[in-house]
Design an enzyme around this catalytic site. Structure first.
Site, PDB file in Angstrom:
ATOM      1  N   ASP A  96      -0.688   9.694  -6.298  1.00 45.14           N
ATOM      2  CA  ASP A  96      -0.759  11.034  -5.699  1.00 45.14           C
ATOM      3  C   ASP A  96       0.268  11.943  -6.358  1.00 45.14           C
ATOM      4  OD1 ASP A  96      -2.454   9.696  -3.970  1.00 45.14           O
ATOM      5  OD2 ASP A  96      -0.951   9.518  -2.388  1.00 45.14           O
TER       6      ASP A  96
HETATM    7  C1  26A Z   1     -10.253   7.684   3.944  1.00 46.64           C
HETATM    8  N1  26A Z   1      -9.044   7.003   3.580  1.00 46.64           N
HETATM    9  C2  26A Z   1      -9.111   5.561   3.541  1.00 46.64           C
HETATM   10  C3  26A Z   1      -7.895   7.703   3.247  1.00 46.64           C
HETATM   11  C4  26A Z   1      -6.671   7.088   2.899  1.00 46.64           C
HETATM   12  C5  26A Z   1      -5.601   7.912   2.505  1.00 46.64           C
HETATM   13  N2  26A Z   1      -5.691   9.247   2.459  1.00 46.64           N
HETATM   14  C6  26A Z   1      -6.870   9.781   2.812  1.00 46.64           C
HETATM   15  N3  26A Z   1      -7.950   9.054   3.197  1.00 46.64           N
HETATM   16  N4  26A Z   1      -6.236   5.806   2.845  1.00 46.64           N
HETATM   17  C7  26A Z   1      -4.950   5.835   2.440  1.00 46.64           C
HETATM   18  N5  26A Z   1      -4.563   7.103   2.240  1.00 46.64           N
HETATM   19  C8  26A Z   1      -3.256   7.617   1.814  1.00 46.64           C
HETATM   20  O1  26A Z   1      -2.990   7.213   0.521  1.00 46.64           O
HETATM   21  C9  26A Z   1      -1.617   7.478   0.328  1.00 46.64           C
HETATM   22  C10 26A Z   1      -1.083   6.717  -0.853  1.00 46.64           C
HETATM   23  O2  26A Z   1      -1.766   7.050  -1.997  1.00 46.64           O
HETATM   24  C11 26A Z   1      -2.094   7.110   2.634  1.00 46.64           C
HETATM   25  O3  26A Z   1      -1.900   7.943   3.755  1.00 46.64           O
HETATM   26  C12 26A Z   1      -0.929   7.169   1.642  1.00 46.64           C
HETATM   27  O4  26A Z   1      -0.008   8.186   1.948  1.00 46.64           O
END
Ligand code: 26A
Length: 344
Positions: free
Chosen positions: A299
């Site tokens: 990210d």
């Molecule tokens: C729909 N899903 C599974 C998700 C996520 C996500 N953010 C949005 N949608 N699953 C994990 N994360 C985020 O990924 C970040 C690390 O790359 C987590 O909240 C974490 O901060």
């Protein structure tokens, strides 16, 4: 360099509160998790949040992949450059998110669903791996009605670049497509992250519908491999996949698509539409002891990279900014950036 327009970058995805702890193989086994993965929670996963908080000394950290990217881009850009959209509840977790983004100088326009709790992401750290289990909650009820509110759509019309977290394909593809069309019609930048292997695996249809609109597509090695597998390219090497992504049919022919594949400590691969060579950019070295956790590294890379694009920097410098911000982020707990701010 031209000054950055106010709120030039608009990001959309799922705001989540991360419940992050250092775990172990037993914990992974208990919830049938892979060491390095991102999944949506099934009912059998739901006890993990209390488990992490009660038994693993978990920390609450602002998360949501594209929200981390938005905070990251704002970290590098002048004040009031980035705005982020997504859905939250009306609860304690939402106020923690509000506090975190305020401290980061990120403007958020959340769609508030008072009937549904703010989304949570359980993050289990083992070594340099992170396993994420997300219960989307109110992030999942984000809907086009929010984007179509006159004051919100005005932000989209004002923006010069859009960044969509691919995780949002599980939530509201029509909102993604509305921004995609706006970008192509007005020659604005449309950037997308593949987000997780399960997106190209299980959300292939909406993902592919958006593909002609990608000016930038970013994924890590696992996401690129999953894309290849679900698109008849199983076993292709990463440069081949990057090149394939860069050269998919494109709606806006005024911009050449850039496809980026990150691969942890291995070099970042960059393919440009119509160019033969796939370039490799070695990442910035870091001493192992300085790595706190790698959650959010991708990210952060996207945030630095987009900040460069919004500033009109050349591609190689945008990559460098992404790698620089990723290096800062992995020295922090969770998807965070050092305070006081470091200058690029
Ligand atoms: C729909 N899903 C599974 C998700 C996520 C996500 N953010 C949005 N949608 N699953 C994990 N994360 C985020 O990924 C970040 C690390 O790359 C987590 O909240 C974490 O901060």
């Amino acid at each position: 360099m031209a000054p950055v327009k106010e709120y030039a970058l608009l990001c959309l995805e799922n705001p989540l509160l991360d419940i992050q702890a250092v775990g172990n193989d037993d914990l992974l086994a208990k919830y049938k998790l892979k060491a390095n993965d991102a999944i949506l929670a099934s009912p059998e996963h739901l006890p993990i949040y209390e488990d992490l908080l009660n038994n693993y000394d978990a920390k609450l950290i602002a998360g949501g992949a594209a929200q981390n990217t938005a905070r990251g881009a704002q970290y590098l850009l002048p004040p009031n450059s980035v705005v982020y959209l997504g859905g939250v509840g009306d609860d304690k977790y939402a106020s923690i998110l509000h506090d975190a983004v305020k401290a980061a100088g990120l403007r958020v326009e959340y769609r508030v669903d008072p009937a549904t709790p703010t989304g949570r992401c359980g993050v289990v750290i083992t070594g340099h791996n992170r396993s994420m289990v997300t219960e989307l909650g109110a992030a999942n009820t984000y809907a086009l009605d929010h984007l179509e509110k006159p004051e919100i759509w005005a932000l989209a019309e004002n923006a010069e670049a859009f960044y969509i977290g691919g995780y949002h394909f599980t939530v509201c593809p029509p909102a993604i497509m509305k921004l995609a069309h706006e970008a192509a019609a007005k020659n604005k930048l449309f950037a997308l992250s593949l987000s997780a292997p399960f997106i190209p695996q299980f959300f292939k249809e909406p993902l592919d519908a958006s593909a002609p609109y990608w000016d930038v597509v970013i994924g890590n090695e696992a996401e690129a491999a999953a894309y290849a597998e679900s698109h008849g390219l199983a076993g292709a090497d990463l440069p081949t996949i990057a090149k394939h992504l860069a050269n998919l049919p494109k709606e806006n022919t005024q911009r050449k698509r850039v496809a980026i594949v990150t691969q942890g400590t291995d070099p970042t691969l960059v393919a440009v539409q119509g160019e033969d060579a796939v370039k490799e950019y070695p990442v910035k070295p870091i001493e192992t002891e300085k790595i706190n956790d790698t959650n959010g590294a991708g990210d952060a890379f996207a945030g630095g990279f987009l900040a460069g694009l919004v500033e009109g920097k050349p591609l190689h410098e945008c990559i460098d900014m992404g790698q620089w911000l990723a290096k800062l982020s992995i020295q922090e707990l969770g998807p965070s950036y050092p305070f006081p701010k470091q200058a690029y």
